[in-house]
Design an enzyme around this catalytic site. Structure first.
Site, PDB file in Angstrom:
ATOM      1  N   ASP A  13     -24.169   3.850   9.738  1.00 14.19           N
ATOM      2  CA  ASP A  13     -25.298   4.785   9.813  1.00 14.19           C
ATOM      3  C   ASP A  13     -25.175   5.771  10.971  1.00 14.19           C
ATOM      4  OD1 ASP A  13     -26.488   3.370   7.638  1.00 14.19           O
ATOM      5  OD2 ASP A  13     -27.016   1.822   9.078  1.00 14.19           O
ATOM      6  N   LYS A  16     -22.024   9.658   9.065  1.00 13.39           N
ATOM      7  CA  LYS A  16     -20.714  10.024   8.504  1.00 13.39           C
ATOM      8  C   LYS A  16     -20.866  10.919   7.279  1.00 13.39           C
ATOM      9  CE  LYS A  16     -19.658   5.649   7.971  1.00 13.39           C
ATOM     10  NZ  LYS A  16     -20.761   4.999   8.674  1.00 13.39           N
ATOM     11  N   GLY A  40     -24.689   3.513   2.458  1.00 13.46           N
ATOM     12  CA  GLY A  40     -25.715   4.465   2.041  1.00 13.46           C
ATOM     13  C   GLY A  40     -25.460   5.747   2.790  1.00 13.46           C
ATOM     14  N   HIS A  41     -24.964   6.754   2.100  1.00 13.50           N
ATOM     15  CA  HIS A  41     -24.661   8.026   2.753  1.00 13.50           C
ATOM     16  C   HIS A  41     -25.715   9.054   2.409  1.00 13.50           C
ATOM     17  CE1 HIS A  41     -20.233   6.662   2.783  1.00 13.50           C
ATOM     18  NE2 HIS A  41     -20.864   6.251   3.841  1.00 13.50           N
ATOM     19  N   GLN A 207     -19.680   1.953   6.477  1.00 15.87           N
ATOM     20  CA  GLN A 207     -20.067   1.024   7.547  1.00 15.87           C
ATOM     21  C   GLN A 207     -19.498   1.530   8.883  1.00 15.87           C
ATOM     22  OE1 GLN A 207     -18.492  -0.838   4.575  1.00 15.87           O
ATOM     23  NE2 GLN A 207     -20.508  -0.319   3.817  1.00 15.87           N
TER      24      GLN A 207
HETATM   25  P1  IMP Z   1     -22.744  -6.689   3.588  1.00 16.87           P
HETATM   26  O1  IMP Z   1     -21.741  -5.610   3.832  1.00 16.87           O
HETATM   27  O2  IMP Z   1     -23.778  -6.355   2.562  1.00 16.87           O
HETATM   28  O3  IMP Z   1     -22.075  -8.021   3.338  1.00 16.87           O
HETATM   29  O4  IMP Z   1     -23.576  -6.897   4.949  1.00 16.87           O
HETATM   30  C1  IMP Z   1     -22.969  -7.371   6.136  1.00 16.87           C
HETATM   31  C2  IMP Z   1     -23.523  -6.668   7.355  1.00 16.87           C
HETATM   32  O5  IMP Z   1     -23.111  -5.308   7.338  1.00 16.87           O
HETATM   33  C3  IMP Z   1     -25.051  -6.636   7.432  1.00 16.87           C
HETATM   34  O6  IMP Z   1     -25.422  -6.671   8.790  1.00 16.87           O
HETATM   35  C4  IMP Z   1     -25.398  -5.291   6.835  1.00 16.87           C
HETATM   36  O7  IMP Z   1     -26.635  -4.819   7.279  1.00 16.87           O
HETATM   37  C5  IMP Z   1     -24.253  -4.452   7.386  1.00 16.87           C
HETATM   38  N1  IMP Z   1     -23.955  -3.272   6.579  1.00 16.87           N
HETATM   39  C6  IMP Z   1     -23.306  -3.231   5.396  1.00 16.87           C
HETATM   40  N2  IMP Z   1     -23.188  -1.967   4.966  1.00 16.87           N
HETATM   41  C7  IMP Z   1     -23.750  -1.187   5.898  1.00 16.87           C
HETATM   42  C8  IMP Z   1     -23.914   0.232   6.030  1.00 16.87           C
HETATM   43  O8  IMP Z   1     -23.463   1.039   5.211  1.00 16.87           O
HETATM   44  N3  IMP Z   1     -24.569   0.659   7.157  1.00 16.87           N
HETATM   45  C9  IMP Z   1     -25.008  -0.199   8.095  1.00 16.87           C
HETATM   46  N4  IMP Z   1     -24.875  -1.535   8.017  1.00 16.87           N
HETATM   47  C10 IMP Z   1     -24.243  -2.012   6.934  1.00 16.87           C
HETATM   48 MG    MG Z   2     -25.687   4.381   5.953  1.00 15.06          MG
END
Ligand code: IMP
Ligand code: MG
Length: 414
Positions: A13, A16, A40-41, A207
């Site tokens: 977040d 990007k 989530g972009h 991420q």
């Molecule tokens: P997962 O990727 O859904 O398995 O989540 C694992 C961890 O990564 C959690 O803390 C999520 O909140 C975090 N996470 C996964 N995708 C994102 C993203 O795009 N932005 C921020 N945090 C993320």
């Molecule tokens: Mg995001």
């Protein structure tokens, strides 16, 4: 020809999506190489907000779009996004790699179930099935895009026995075949063709580096590599194809989900930053945890990624706030350290060593827009000092500053 990776230097977040949208006119294609619909972009164009989870952010500029073999693809999410994309643009030029792993309904179910089993030590995943999809890939039982196109529901035989799962898959399989057959192809080959013709590629990381499965704050991380070095593997291009890495960082830290967060602020100023910055998850809607900029971790992630250039986002959010701090070191058991600890237990009890910065000016959108138009030299001196402070501590150049959601609210170093 320049191939560039955009990578997050924090916990995701960082903005990007906006940076990809801003710089992608210089590129021929935008490529996702890891993660899945957990991302989530958000991109804001002409006051309209577009959120994408799987389709690369280059969509709004009508670039060639690629979802590489390193991504885990949820066909249901893909279908929704394709429909949304087709309302926005006539021309959707998307290839999803045949080797990519497919996220199934079992993966989504297992993600939730695992979180329940973990109880108070839950990771706080997005429950999009990302971890189980990568895990089944490692177990060699996850379906690939190619499997979905050629096989029937027998591809669930082993995993449904293993996880005692009795879900229905007929409808899902029908939809998955339909949407994947429309876009399936060999991403690596197509990228090679673009490179052979002298074209440029932009790799869009999802991420952030602190969520990398090995180098992040394990086990509070995502299920795959998030570092720029994974771009070659995750896109199917040879080592050495990358020319440049741009790290993206916010002017403060945020995190969704659980895990250590040395500079977290839990008082009123944290709430102010959350509201001003709209810090709610683009995928889950969860309020993001807020903290002061942490240059100990940024130094670590900038180096790991070889990010010599940095895009600094959301500088406007801190405008007018008094008492803004930046962590420059950690204190552990009475000692001051400048390296990011590998030990998660240690990391959860470090005390940040802060420096307070001169307050940044509070400007409205119009004032920022004027500054953006007149260029880097017209940045307020407090912002310039903030930038120099970061550059000095991180040993990288801040080459882009973002001061709002819209495309126009961006300044490039000239
Ligand atoms: P997962 O990727 O859904 O398995 O989540 C694992 C961890 O990564 C959690 O803390 C999520 O909140 C975090 N996470 C996964 N995708 C994102 C993203 O795009 N932005 C921020 N945090 C993320
Ligand atoms: Mg995001």
């Amino acid at each position: 020809m320049t191939n560039t990776v955009i990578v997050g230097l924090q916990w995701g977040d960082e903005g990007k999506g906006k940076i990809v949208d801003y710089i992608c006119p210089n590129y021929d294609a935008v490529v996702r190489y890891q993660g899945g619909s957990n991302a989530g972009h958000t991109v804001n164009v002409g006051g309209i907000k577009y959120v994408f989870h799987l389709i690369p952010s280059g969509l709004l500029r009508m670039k060639k779009l690629f979802i590489g073999p390193g991504v885990v693809v949820d066909p249901i999410v893909l279908k929704e996004e394709v429909e949304k994309a087709k309302m926005m643009t006539q021309k959707l030029d998307l290839t999803v790699d045949l080797r990519a792993t497919v996220v199934t309904p079992l993966h989504r179910w297992l993600d939730g179930y695992l979180e329940e089993l973990r109880g108070s030590s839950a990771v706080g995943t997005t429950r999009r099935g990302i971890g189980p999809a990568y895990a089944e890939r490692a177990l060699r039982i996850a379906p690939t895009v190619s499997d979905v196109l050629t096989k029937g529901k027998e591809m669930f035989d082993i995993s449904s026995k293993l996880f005692k799962w009795k879900g229905e898959v007929d409808e899902w399989l029908k939809t998955a075949k339909e949407v994947l057959s429309a876009f399936a192809g060999n991403v690596g080959l197509k990228l090679q063709e673009i490179m052979d013709k002298g074209g440029s590629l932009l790799f869009e990381g999802a991420q952030g580096s602190l969520l990398d499965i090995i180098y992040g704050t394990y086990p509070y991380v995502t299920a795959v590599h998030t570092l720029a070095s994974y771009a070659c593997i995750g896109a199917g291009i040879p080592l050495g194809s990358i020319d440049e890495v741009i790290g993206v960082m916010k002017a403060y830290q945020t995190r969704v989900g659980k895990g250590p967060f040395p500079t977290e602020v839990k008082d009123e100023i944290g709430n102010v930053i959350r509201e001003r910055g709209g810090e709610y998850g683009a995928t889950t809607g969860r309020p993001r945890r807020i903290g002061w900029l942490d240059l100990v971790s940024i130094r670590y992630t900038a180096k790991l990624n070889n990010a010599r250039k940095i895009a600094l986002t959301k500088v406007d959010v801190l405008g007018g706030l008094k008492g803004v701090k930046i962590a420059i070191a950690y204190r552990i058991d009475g000692r001051e350290v400048e390296d990011f600890p590998a030990d998660i237990e240690l990391l959860s009890r470090v005390e940040p060593v802060y420096e307070e910065i001169e307050p940044l000016p509070k400007l409205d959108k119009g004032e920022w827009a004027r500054i953006c138009k007149s260029g880097w030299s017209s940045l307020p001196h407090e912002v310039k000092r903030f930038v120099e402070f970061i550059e000095d501590k991180v040993k990288a150049e801040i080459s882009i500053i973002s001061v709002g959601e819209e495309r126009g609210l961006t300044i490039e170093r000239s």
